[in-house]
Design a protein around this motif. Sequence first.
Motif, PDB file in Angstrom:
ATOM      1  N   VAL A 227       4.251-106.196 -20.390  1.00 34.71           N
ATOM      2  CA  VAL A 227       3.569-106.626 -19.161  1.00 34.71           C
ATOM      3  C   VAL A 227       2.561-107.729 -19.464  1.00 34.71           C
ATOM      4  CG1 VAL A 227       2.066-105.896 -17.264  1.00 34.71           C
ATOM      5  CG2 VAL A 227       3.943-104.414 -17.987  1.00 34.71           C
ATOM      6  N   LYS A 228       1.876-107.580 -20.587  1.00 33.53           N
ATOM      7  CA  LYS A 228       0.902-108.602 -20.985  1.00 33.53           C
ATOM      8  C   LYS A 228       1.600-109.939 -21.238  1.00 33.53           C
ATOM      9  CE  LYS A 228      -3.043-109.390 -24.038  1.00 33.53           C
ATOM     10  NZ  LYS A 228      -3.821-108.930 -25.183  1.00 33.53           N
TER      11      LYS A 228
ATOM     12  N   HIS B 116       5.115 -97.989 -13.780  1.00 35.66           N
ATOM     13  CA  HIS B 116       4.917 -97.357 -15.092  1.00 35.66           C
ATOM     14  C   HIS B 116       5.374 -95.910 -15.038  1.00 35.66           C
ATOM     15  CE1 HIS B 116       2.393-100.695 -16.639  1.00 35.66           C
ATOM     16  NE2 HIS B 116       2.150-100.861 -15.357  1.00 35.66           N
TER      17      HIS B 116
ATOM     18  N   THR C 163       9.383 -97.130 -22.896  1.00 39.03           N
ATOM     19  CA  THR C 163       9.950 -98.463 -22.704  1.00 39.03           C
ATOM     20  C   THR C 163      11.201 -98.582 -23.571  1.00 39.03           C
ATOM     21  OG1 THR C 163       7.746 -99.328 -22.316  1.00 39.03           O
ATOM     22  CG2 THR C 163       9.434-100.922 -22.936  1.00 39.03           C
TER      23      THR C 163
ATOM     24  N   LYS D 175       4.477 -95.810 -20.116  1.00 39.22           N
ATOM     25  CA  LYS D 175       3.023 -95.890 -20.360  1.00 39.22           C
ATOM     26  C   LYS D 175       2.824 -95.796 -21.865  1.00 39.22           C
ATOM     27  CE  LYS D 175       0.762 -94.765 -16.103  1.00 39.22           C
ATOM     28  NZ  LYS D 175      -0.372 -94.099 -15.468  1.00 39.22           N
ATOM     29  N   ASP D 176       3.171 -96.872 -22.546  1.00 40.46           N
ATOM     30  CA  ASP D 176       3.107 -96.893 -24.005  1.00 40.46           C
ATOM     31  C   ASP D 176       2.734 -98.298 -24.477  1.00 40.46           C
ATOM     32  OD1 ASP D 176       5.516 -98.287 -23.558  1.00 40.46           O
ATOM     33  OD2 ASP D 176       6.768 -96.552 -24.028  1.00 40.46           O
ATOM     34  N   THR D 177       2.533 -98.422 -25.760  1.00 40.28           N
ATOM     35  CA  THR D 177       2.132 -99.713 -26.342  1.00 40.28           C
ATOM     36  C   THR D 177       3.158-100.798 -26.046  1.00 40.28           C
ATOM     37  OG1 THR D 177       1.112 -98.485 -28.150  1.00 40.28           O
ATOM     38  CG2 THR D 177       1.402-100.842 -28.485  1.00 40.28           C
ATOM     39  N   GLU D 178       4.451-100.431 -26.153  1.00 41.22           N
ATOM     40  CA  GLU D 178       5.518-101.406 -25.922  1.00 41.22           C
ATOM     41  C   GLU D 178       5.496-101.906 -24.473  1.00 41.22           C
ATOM     42  OE1 GLU D 178       6.493 -99.074 -29.446  1.00 41.22           O
ATOM     43  OE2 GLU D 178       5.963 -98.457 -27.413  1.00 41.22           O
ATOM     44  N   GLY D 179       5.305-100.972 -23.527  1.00 41.97           N
ATOM     45  CA  GLY D 179       5.246-101.357 -22.115  1.00 41.97           C
ATOM     46  C   GLY D 179       4.063-102.266 -21.826  1.00 41.97           C
ATOM     47  N   ASP D 180       2.907-101.899 -22.389  1.00 46.38           N
ATOM     48  CA  ASP D 180       1.703-102.724 -22.198  1.00 46.38           C
ATOM     49  C   ASP D 180       1.912-104.128 -22.753  1.00 46.38           C
ATOM     50  OD1 ASP D 180       0.495-100.521 -21.090  1.00 46.38           O
ATOM     51  OD2 ASP D 180      -0.696-100.021 -22.874  1.00 46.38           O
ATOM     52  N   GLU D 181       2.562-104.191 -23.908  1.00 47.07           N
ATOM     53  CA  GLU D 181       2.791-105.482 -24.562  1.00 47.07           C
ATOM     54  C   GLU D 181       3.704-106.373 -23.715  1.00 47.07           C
ATOM     55  OE1 GLU D 181       4.552-106.941 -28.826  1.00 47.07           O
ATOM     56  OE2 GLU D 181       3.576-104.977 -28.778  1.00 47.07           O
TER      57      GLU D 181
ATOM     58  N   GLU E  54       2.386-111.574 -17.960  1.00 50.84           N
ATOM     59  CA  GLU E  54       1.149-112.129 -17.390  1.00 50.84           C
ATOM     60  C   GLU E  54       0.751-113.425 -18.100  1.00 50.84           C
ATOM     61  OE1 GLU E  54      -1.350-108.283 -15.777  1.00 50.84           O
ATOM     62  OE2 GLU E  54      -1.350-108.652 -17.931  1.00 50.84           O
TER      63      GLU E  54
END
Length: 334
Positions: A76-77, A91, A97, A68-74, A80
């Motif tokens: 997954v995005k 997560h 990540t 649950k961090d910026t790298e993980g969000d990036e 997508e």
Amino acid sequence: MNSNGSASKLAKVICLGEILFDLLANQIGKSMEEVDSWTAYPGGAPANVACALVKLGTPAAFIGCVGKDTEGDELVKLLETVGVDVSGVQHSQDAPTRQVYVVRSTKGDRTFAGFGDRQPDKFADAYLQADKLPPKLFLDAEFLVIGTLELAYPQTRAAVFRALELAEEYHLKVILDVNWRGMFWQDESEALPLINQLWEYVDFLKLADEEARWLFDTADAGAIYYRLDSVEGVLVSNGDAEVSYCLSDNEGFVTPFKIEVEDTTGAGDAFLAGFIHQICQKGIKSLNDRAVAQEVVTYACAVGGLTATKSGAISAQPLLTEVESFLQQNSSAL
């Protein structure tokens, strides 16, 4: 949503495993200690395969765990945006990540150089939960792609075997890319017995030359095919040297295309995606035809080769039209 609309289609292929950032050395030909700056590229073999498939037009899903961090969000995005189904992504609250340092030789070959100051098991992909795998994904899919890295960690290992159960229940073909990376293991001696447990599930096996020699004392795909006696295909790649294959009893070799290499990161994953895309298009039974078997491996070599002409495992992957154009231009080499 990507341009070919794959995100709206049901995934034909599920890729389970790690997604991470490869930190590629900006200074080529230097050791980790000598490198003074790095560029982050999204990677992780199963995630690479999923993205390459979608770019070729085969709908794919990715199952894995990020922090649950910026790298993980990036990451997954990115999946997508490419059009990969991310409904199976988990997560972790407690682990970040994964980032892995990669040094590069003057020829473009890369070597994994470690995780900085963290132990291998202290990243989110080590904590994929078996009970959170979505059976719905397996209901409509035709193939499950796995590697061996996930066997290194108890929780993710349990998730792999749960996925294999679901694949059996829903009649998916299982594709194993060995993708051996000793640095991911706390104790490398645990690896071989665990890898040997996978053979009974595997339908298609992809290995690098050195992995084949390690596991089977040979790099001949036919010999491995007959020794296992339960698989439908074996592919053994060896960088820019010829690929040995045995698909439905058809044995042969394909010499990869001569290309200007910039970065080999993810080229093997793109090769595998090219192969899977072709069997999704043509059907597994088509591999009974000797000429088709050779065509499919040649196509896979084109996808892998094109990926090595640019930096970054995912950003370098070709679109379907680029592969078709490349094959037309190089038809004399076939």
